[in-house]
Design a protein around this motif. Structure first.
Motif, PDB file in Angstrom:
ATOM      1  N   GLU A 210      -2.252   0.422  -8.148  1.00 11.98           N
ATOM      2  CA  GLU A 210      -1.528   0.509  -6.881  1.00 11.98           C
ATOM      3  C   GLU A 210      -0.683  -0.739  -6.653  1.00 11.98           C
ATOM      4  O   GLU A 210      -1.197  -1.867  -6.674  1.00 11.98           O
ATOM      5  CB  GLU A 210      -2.514   0.690  -5.725  1.00 11.98           C
ATOM      6  CG  GLU A 210      -1.830   0.923  -4.393  1.00 11.98           C
ATOM      7  CD  GLU A 210      -2.781   1.412  -3.305  1.00 11.98           C
ATOM      8  OE1 GLU A 210      -2.406   1.356  -2.127  1.00 11.98           O
ATOM      9  OE2 GLU A 210      -3.906   1.838  -3.651  1.00 11.98           O
ATOM     10  N   ILE A 212       0.843  -3.172  -4.401  1.00 11.70           N
ATOM     11  CA  ILE A 212       0.585  -3.577  -3.015  1.00 11.70           C
ATOM     12  C   ILE A 212       1.850  -4.079  -2.351  1.00 11.70           C
ATOM     13  O   ILE A 212       2.113  -3.802  -1.187  1.00 11.70           O
ATOM     14  CB  ILE A 212      -0.510  -4.662  -2.965  1.00 11.70           C
ATOM     15  CG1 ILE A 212      -1.764  -4.202  -3.726  1.00 11.70           C
ATOM     16  CG2 ILE A 212      -0.846  -5.019  -1.516  1.00 11.70           C
ATOM     17  CD1 ILE A 212      -2.365  -2.921  -3.217  1.00 11.70           C
ATOM     18  N   TYR A 295       1.401  -7.840   4.679  1.00 17.32           N
ATOM     19  CA  TYR A 295       0.898  -6.461   4.694  1.00 17.32           C
ATOM     20  C   TYR A 295      -0.509  -6.311   5.262  1.00 17.32           C
ATOM     21  O   TYR A 295      -0.958  -5.181   5.483  1.00 17.32           O
ATOM     22  CB  TYR A 295       0.901  -5.880   3.273  1.00 17.32           C
ATOM     23  CG  TYR A 295       2.139  -6.176   2.476  1.00 17.32           C
ATOM     24  CD1 TYR A 295       3.378  -5.668   2.864  1.00 17.32           C
ATOM     25  CD2 TYR A 295       2.085  -6.963   1.330  1.00 17.32           C
ATOM     26  CE1 TYR A 295       4.525  -5.934   2.123  1.00 17.32           C
ATOM     27  CE2 TYR A 295       3.217  -7.231   0.579  1.00 17.32           C
ATOM     28  CZ  TYR A 295       4.435  -6.723   0.983  1.00 17.32           C
ATOM     29  OH  TYR A 295       5.563  -7.000   0.254  1.00 17.32           O
ATOM     30  N   VAL A 297      -3.236  -7.147   3.565  1.00 16.89           N
ATOM     31  CA  VAL A 297      -4.142  -6.842   2.446  1.00 16.89           C
ATOM     32  C   VAL A 297      -4.582  -8.157   1.812  1.00 16.89           C
ATOM     33  O   VAL A 297      -3.751  -8.925   1.321  1.00 16.89           O
ATOM     34  CB  VAL A 297      -3.459  -5.958   1.388  1.00 16.89           C
ATOM     35  CG1 VAL A 297      -4.418  -5.676   0.231  1.00 16.89           C
ATOM     36  CG2 VAL A 297      -2.962  -4.659   2.011  1.00 16.89           C
ATOM     37  N   GLU A 302     -10.455  -8.215  -1.850  1.00 12.79           N
ATOM     38  CA  GLU A 302     -10.550  -6.873  -2.425  1.00 12.79           C
ATOM     39  C   GLU A 302     -10.884  -6.927  -3.915  1.00 12.79           C
ATOM     40  O   GLU A 302     -11.588  -6.063  -4.430  1.00 12.79           O
ATOM     41  CB  GLU A 302      -9.251  -6.095  -2.187  1.00 12.79           C
ATOM     42  CG  GLU A 302      -8.925  -5.858  -0.717  1.00 12.79           C
ATOM     43  CD  GLU A 302     -10.062  -5.225   0.071  1.00 12.79           C
ATOM     44  OE1 GLU A 302     -10.745  -4.349  -0.489  1.00 12.79           O
ATOM     45  OE2 GLU A 302     -10.257  -5.601   1.237  1.00 12.79           O
ATOM     46  N   CYS A 312     -13.107  -0.788  -2.087  1.00  5.95           N
ATOM     47  CA  CYS A 312     -11.916  -1.571  -1.751  1.00  5.95           C
ATOM     48  C   CYS A 312     -11.104  -0.865  -0.663  1.00  5.95           C
ATOM     49  O   CYS A 312     -11.127   0.360  -0.562  1.00  5.95           O
ATOM     50  CB  CYS A 312     -11.031  -1.764  -2.981  1.00  5.95           C
ATOM     51  SG  CYS A 312     -11.751  -2.810  -4.233  1.00  5.95           S
ATOM     52  N   ASP A 313     -10.387  -1.662   0.102  1.00 10.50           N
ATOM     53  CA  ASP A 313      -9.510  -1.118   1.134  1.00 10.50           C
ATOM     54  C   ASP A 313      -8.148  -1.779   0.964  1.00 10.50           C
ATOM     55  O   ASP A 313      -7.941  -2.919   1.377  1.00 10.50           O
ATOM     56  CB  ASP A 313     -10.076  -1.400   2.528  1.00 10.50           C
ATOM     57  CG  ASP A 313      -9.243  -0.762   3.627  1.00 10.50           C
ATOM     58  OD1 ASP A 313      -8.210  -0.131   3.305  1.00 10.50           O
ATOM     59  OD2 ASP A 313      -9.606  -0.907   4.809  1.00 10.50           O
ATOM     60  N   LEU A 314      -7.221  -1.070   0.331  1.00  8.40           N
ATOM     61  CA  LEU A 314      -5.899  -1.616   0.041  1.00  8.40           C
ATOM     62  C   LEU A 314      -4.836  -1.089   1.003  1.00  8.40           C
ATOM     63  O   LEU A 314      -3.638  -1.250   0.759  1.00  8.40           O
ATOM     64  CB  LEU A 314      -5.504  -1.281  -1.402  1.00  8.40           C
ATOM     65  CG  LEU A 314      -6.457  -1.809  -2.482  1.00  8.40           C
ATOM     66  CD1 LEU A 314      -6.027  -1.314  -3.856  1.00  8.40           C
ATOM     67  CD2 LEU A 314      -6.519  -3.334  -2.455  1.00  8.40           C
ATOM     68  N   ARG A 315      -5.266  -0.501   2.123  1.00  9.00           N
ATOM     69  CA  ARG A 315      -4.307   0.014   3.098  1.00  9.00           C
ATOM     70  C   ARG A 315      -3.586  -1.126   3.803  1.00  9.00           C
ATOM     71  O   ARG A 315      -4.194  -2.131   4.179  1.00  9.00           O
ATOM     72  CB  ARG A 315      -5.030   0.859   4.147  1.00  9.00           C
ATOM     73  CG  ARG A 315      -5.642   2.148   3.626  1.00  9.00           C
ATOM     74  CD  ARG A 315      -6.456   2.811   4.711  1.00  9.00           C
ATOM     75  NE  ARG A 315      -7.562   1.947   5.152  1.00  9.00           N
ATOM     76  CZ  ARG A 315      -8.332   2.192   6.205  1.00  9.00           C
ATOM     77  NH1 ARG A 315      -8.109   3.279   6.938  1.00  9.00           N
ATOM     78  NH2 ARG A 315      -9.313   1.369   6.527  1.00  9.00           N
ATOM     79  N   ARG A 316      -2.299  -0.942   3.994  1.00  8.34           N
ATOM     80  CA  ARG A 316      -1.527  -1.929   4.750  1.00  8.34           C
ATOM     81  C   ARG A 316      -1.890  -1.838   6.227  1.00  8.34           C
ATOM     82  O   ARG A 316      -1.916  -0.748   6.800  1.00  8.34           O
ATOM     83  CB  ARG A 316      -0.029  -1.698   4.568  1.00  8.34           C
ATOM     84  CG  ARG A 316       0.462  -1.939   3.146  1.00  8.34           C
ATOM     85  CD  ARG A 316       1.965  -1.883   3.096  1.00  8.34           C
ATOM     86  NE  ARG A 316       2.467  -2.118   1.754  1.00  8.34           N
ATOM     87  CZ  ARG A 316       3.741  -2.302   1.457  1.00  8.34           C
ATOM     88  NH1 ARG A 316       4.651  -2.252   2.438  1.00  8.34           N
ATOM     89  NH2 ARG A 316       4.132  -2.515   0.221  1.00  8.34           N
ATOM     90  N   ARG A 317      -2.129  -2.979   6.836  1.00  4.83           N
ATOM     91  CA  ARG A 317      -2.538  -3.033   8.238  1.00  4.83           C
ATOM     92  C   ARG A 317      -1.398  -3.411   9.171  1.00  4.83           C
ATOM     93  O   ARG A 317      -1.461  -3.182  10.371  1.00  4.83           O
ATOM     94  CB  ARG A 317      -3.701  -4.006   8.409  1.00  4.83           C
ATOM     95  CG  ARG A 317      -4.984  -3.503   7.768  1.00  4.83           C
ATOM     96  CD  ARG A 317      -6.028  -4.612   7.630  1.00  4.83           C
ATOM     97  NE  ARG A 317      -7.275  -4.092   7.089  1.00  4.83           N
ATOM     98  CZ  ARG A 317      -7.475  -3.814   5.797  1.00  4.83           C
ATOM     99  NH1 ARG A 317      -6.499  -4.003   4.924  1.00  4.83           N
ATOM    100  NH2 ARG A 317      -8.627  -3.340   5.385  1.00  4.83           N
ATOM    101  N   SER A 319       3.107  -4.944   9.091  1.00  4.95           N
ATOM    102  CA  SER A 319       4.296  -5.243   8.290  1.00  4.95           C
ATOM    103  C   SER A 319       5.093  -6.352   8.969  1.00  4.95           C
ATOM    104  O   SER A 319       5.570  -6.186  10.092  1.00  4.95           O
ATOM    105  CB  SER A 319       5.170  -3.989   8.156  1.00  4.95           C
ATOM    106  OG  SER A 319       6.350  -4.283   7.431  1.00  4.95           O
TER     107      SER A 319
END
Length: 420
Positions: A210, A212, A295, A297, A302, A312-317, A319
């Motif tokens: 992924e 990032i 982002y 992350v 992670e 793992c949590d690679l979601r963008r929180r 911007s």
């Protein structure tokens, strides 16, 4: 209860070593560093981190030490922040049945000639290149590729030993330097002669498969490549972003990567994105901080969660625009003083000001990452605003350097902000 240990093979005196230690502690792990010279990592003492002196080039010795530690700790994971030890990390993980990188893939990737061959076979866009083992080889290769060319070691990081050679004299001079014993080789001397790919620089930060984020950076004047600063996200059009993502994924497939962190460096040429290097690890600080600020992350946390088997949590929180500037001296000498870091850190939007050197430190310009004396990181809703914050911060930092006597200039030289 037996404590869970986070084993780090070597560290990084300026970069991600401290960030890994702090992230491990936040996750409830007990950090232990294995190093040839633990004293080079000042953060170990500052963070009261357990350190063990050992030959980190000796895999059997490392296996023995980790086996000994198993009597006291539950080893949760083993990692490292440097190219030089990352294949060893993979071998240790295999030995102790822990999640980790594929050591064979890491070794191939860290050999830049082998990396180039695999990328070329997969049709990934790369500069024209040749392998050279002596000065005659470099001349022949440059004649085939066409000047100017990049001449660099076939292994290494941080732009050490990398130089743009614009003519035959510069090529011969740099080849002589690399082969004279002044450059530190970890194995037998092998050099790459490469086409000079010109264009904006971008870097893809990847975890697993992924992407990032993609950042941009700029460098000081050639013939060297000293990074002056960078920003996330890079100002790319959607189609440009997509092309870099597509090439990045092709690199992972070609090199057998796809577990854990990778960063891929590009130049955007008249033909589009050209891969300069694939690094099978996280990019060095302050890049992970920029990714987190831009982002939301935390790549280091992670990565550790991946190693210890957590989700793992690679979601963008969020911007926003995050940027960094390096502090780079314009001359060699003895650093008399450096100040203004506290003033700079108090500026709204500044996330971190870090100095790598202190008074009386010798400043020696090598034309690589070691020329940097510190960095400033900032973040805001826009790139323009972030750049303005960074400029105000670096303008707040001053230093004085007295040139070495052999240079003939004795008066201290006062500098405001980063100069390349």
């Amino acid at each position: 209860m037996v404590r869970r240990a986070f084993i780090m093979v070597e560290g990084h005196p300026r970069g991600n070593g401290l960030l890994y230690v702090q992230a491990a502690q936040r996750l409830g792990l007990h950090p232990i560093t294995l190093s040839k010279d633990p004293a080079q990592y000042s953060y170990l003492a500052d963070e009261s981190v357990e350190a063990i002196r050992i030959d980190t080039d000796n895999v059997d010795a490392l296996i023995g030490e980790c086996s000994r530690l198993c009597a006291t700790y539950d080893i949760a994971c083993i990692t490292g922040a440097l190219d030089a030890v990352y294949a060893t990390v993979g071998k240790l993980c295999r030995n102790f049945d822990l999640p980790g990188p594929n050591p064979a893939a890491i070794e191939r990737c860290c050999d830049k000639f082998a990396q180039r061959q695999l990328l070329a076979e997969a049709g990934v866009p790369i500069p024209a290149y040749r392998l050279a083992e002596n000065a005659t080889d470099t001349e022949s290769a440059a004649a085939e590729i066409g000047l100017p060319v990049i001449l660099k070691p076939a292994a290494g990081s941080g732009s050490r030993g990398v130089r743009l050679c614009r003519n035959v004299d510069e090529l011969a001079e740099h080849a002589t330097y690399l082969l004279s014993g002044k450059h530190v080789w970890r194995s037998s001397p092998r050099m790459l002669v490469e086409e000079f790919a010109q264009g904006p620089y971008y870097c893809a930060n990847i975890m697993g498969n992924e992407i990032i984020g993609i950042g941009a950076a700029d460098f000081g004047p050639t013939p060297h490549f000293v990074c002056r600063g960078g920003a996330h996200p890079a100002p790319l059009a959607d189609e440009e972003h997509k092309r870099i993502v597509d090439v990045s994924l092709s690199c992972l497939r070609a090199l057998g990567l796809g577990w854990g962190p990778t960063n891929i460096e590009f130049r955007w040429t008249e033909h589009g994105p050209v891969v300069i290097e694939v690094n099978p690890r996280l990019s060095g600080a302050p890049d992970p901080q920029l990714v987190q600020l831009a982002y939301g992350v935390d790549l280091i946390t992670e990565h550790i969660k991946l190693m210890i088997g957590d989700e793992c949590d690679l979601r963008r929180r969020h911007s926003q625009s995050a940027g960094a500037r390096y502090l780079v001296a314009d001359r060699e000498g003895t650093l008399d003083w450096i100040e203004g870091d506290i003033r700079a850190a108090a500026i709204p939007g500044v996330a971190e000001v870090k100095l790598y050197v202190g008074p009386k430190a010798p400043i020696v310009r090598r034309g690589d990452i070691r020329d940097c004396m510190g960095h400033v990181i900032a973040a805001s809703p826009s790139l323009v605003q972030t750049e303005a914050i960074l400029q105000r911060a670096v303008d707040s930092i001053e230093w004085s350097i007295t040139p070495f006597p052999s240079l003939g200039e004795q008066e201290p030289h006062h500098v405001h902000g980063p100069v390349c």
